[in-house]
Design an enzyme around this catalytic site. Structure first.
Site, mmCIF file in Angstrom:
data_model
loop_
_atom_site.group_PDB
_atom_site.id
_atom_site.type_symbol
_atom_site.label_atom_id
_atom_site.label_comp_id
_atom_site.label_asym_id
_atom_site.label_seq_id
_atom_site.Cartn_x
_atom_site.Cartn_y
_atom_site.Cartn_z
ATOM 1 N N GLU A 1 0.866 -1.187 0.000
ATOM 2 C CA GLU A 1 0.000 0.000 0.000
ATOM 3 C C GLU A 1 0.889 1.219 0.000
ATOM 4 O O GLU A 1 1.885 1.249 0.720
ATOM 5 C CB GLU A 1 -0.874 -0.018 1.268
ATOM 6 C CG GLU A 1 -1.591 1.300 1.555
ATOM 7 C CD GLU A 1 -2.442 1.274 2.838
ATOM 8 O OE1 GLU A 1 -2.807 0.178 3.317
ATOM 9 O OE2 GLU A 1 -2.727 2.368 3.349
ATOM 10 N N GLU B 1 -2.535 11.876 3.114
ATOM 11 C CA GLU B 1 -3.199 11.376 4.320
ATOM 12 C C GLU B 1 -2.890 12.267 5.509
ATOM 13 O O GLU B 1 -1.799 12.820 5.629
ATOM 14 C CB GLU B 1 -2.739 9.945 4.632
ATOM 15 C CG GLU B 1 -3.666 9.252 5.609
ATOM 16 C CD GLU B 1 -3.278 7.804 5.892
ATOM 17 O OE1 GLU B 1 -2.154 7.415 5.554
ATOM 18 O OE2 GLU B 1 -4.097 7.085 6.478
#
Ligand SMILES: *[C@@H]1O[C@H](CO)[C@@H](O)[C@H](O)[C@H]1NC(C)=O
Ligand SMILES: *[C@@H]1O[C@H](CO)[C@@H](O)[C@H](O)[C@H]1NC(C)=O
Ligand SMILES: *[C@@H]1O[C@H](CO)[C@@H](O)[C@H](O)[C@H]1NC(C)=O
Ligand SMILES: *[C@@H]1O[C@H](CO)[C@@H](O)[C@H](O)[C@H]1NC(C)=O
Length: 331
Positions: A135, A140
């Site tokens: 990932e 974020e």
């Protein structure tokens, strides 16, 4: 033309030279094109957030997604007071239909979700085999705190060197998702305007990610940044990330064989509330009132600014891997 110019152009457009590669435009996604490029994931939040991800018809009906020719908005509900024993606040999670290996993705974003309890993310993974296919989180953060963070999450054994050529600051060096409560190996960006309210007051900016067989690099340019490369700010048939300067985050394969740890990935955009990250850090120097879950349940109007506004997403693929068809994801 001068010979040196010819050499430079030949190098720029020679697709067989070794990395850095020239990547050619594969997908340009804007406005209503988001509805064709992505599928809606009406799933329970795997990270325990106080959200309910709705399907495409519901998101359109409730205006949680909205498009014009040059805008795509994705947001949470901001007018429903929730039953504390019922489901979480409606939100949206979308996943690209296509998967990518070596590629460059450019996200031209005008606004990212802000406010207490918000946890927006733009990232890539292969959900079916997580975390074995790896990932990478490109954008974020949670509760408006700090700068943007880019992070890898992998199965055990993938480690990043401490000393890397990047402008950001590393958190953990191990990317192992089974350690540190799945914090992964993160890099905090140096630029205040890379996340939260500061990003939005500057009119947003561009995030770009390059995935090669031997590294990931992530860059950020604020809207008013004179250094933004023209092949980031504008749509071009090719991009040359070698000319983009030192990335904010650099993840080399030195101690992490990418063929072992990374599969082809989908692009995912999600907006969670509370949950594993935003919930656990909700009261840590944020100034956020009461508890995260109560705030989400009872303060609907606090989520007015909890939205993404995308100008464009562009994906470029390595010119040497011509196994894809070029298309434009618009109606
Ligand atoms: C839907 O959302 C868009 C973007 O936020 C807004 O401009 C529009 O007025 C909204 N439509 C309705 C019916 O609320
Ligand atoms: C980090 O890497 C650079 C470039 O390879 C090198 O010059 C420098 O000495 C290294 N620093 C440390 C602390 O190892
Ligand atoms: C959304 O984003 C992050 C990416 O960092 C991911 O780890 C998480 O599972 C996702 N959470 C939700 C709420 O979908
Ligand atoms: C709702 O927001 C207001 C203003 O920020 C705050 O004072 C109040 O504590 C919040 N209520 C809850 C239940 O979180």
């Amino acid at each position: 033309m001068r010979f040196s110019t010819f050499i430079a152009l030949a190098a720029l457009f020679n697709p067989t030279r070794s990395y850095g590669a020239i990547y050619s435009l594969s997908d340009e996604v804007c406005g209503p094109g988001f509805y064709g490029f992505f599928e809606w994931e009406a799933i329970e939040d795997p990270t325990h957030g106080r959200v309910t991800y709705v399907d495409k018809p519901t998101s359109i009906h409730q205006n949680l997604t909205y498009s014009t020719s040059d805008t795509f908005i994705l947001r949470t509900d901001f007018d429903t007071v929730l039953d504390p024993n019922g489901p979480g606040r409606n939100s949206v999670r979308i996943r690209s239909k296509k998967t990518y290996t070596s590629h460059v993705a450019v996200f031209d974003v005008r606004h990212i979700p802000q406010g207490c309890g918000t946890w927006p993310a733009i990232w890539e993974t292969l959900e079916a085999t997580w975390p074995n296919g790896g990932e990478i989180d490109i954008v974020e953060g949670a509760n408006d705190q700090g700068t943007n963070q880019a992070t890898l999450h992998t199965s055990p054994g993938c480690v990043m060197p401490t000393n890397r050529t990047m402008t950001g600051t590393p958190t953990y060096d191990t990317c192992d998702a089974t350690l540190n409560f799945n914090a992964g190996c993160g890099v905090k960006f140096p630029t205040a305007s890379s996340f939260g309210p500061a990003f939005n007051t500057n009119g947003g900016g561009w995030y770009a990610m390059e995935r090669s067989p031997t590294y990931f690099k992530v860059w950020f340019w604020s809207r008013d940044d004179f250094d933004v490369p023209s092949d980031v700010a504008h749509t071009r048939p090719f991009v040359n990330p070698d000319a983009w300067g030192t990335p904010a985050a650099y993840f080399p394969s030195t101690s992490c064989d990418f063929s072992t740890y990374f599969n082809a990935h989908n692009i995912i955009i999600n907006l969670s509330l509370c949950g594993d990250w935003a919930g656990s850090t909700y009261s840590q120097g944020t100034g956020c009132p009461s508890t995260c879950v109560d705030y989400v349940n009872y303060n609907a109007s606090a989520f007015t600014d909890a939205y993404f506004d995308f100008a464009l997403i562009r994906v470029y693929q390595d010119s040497r891997n011509n196994h894809y068809s070029r298309r434009k994801a618009t109606f």
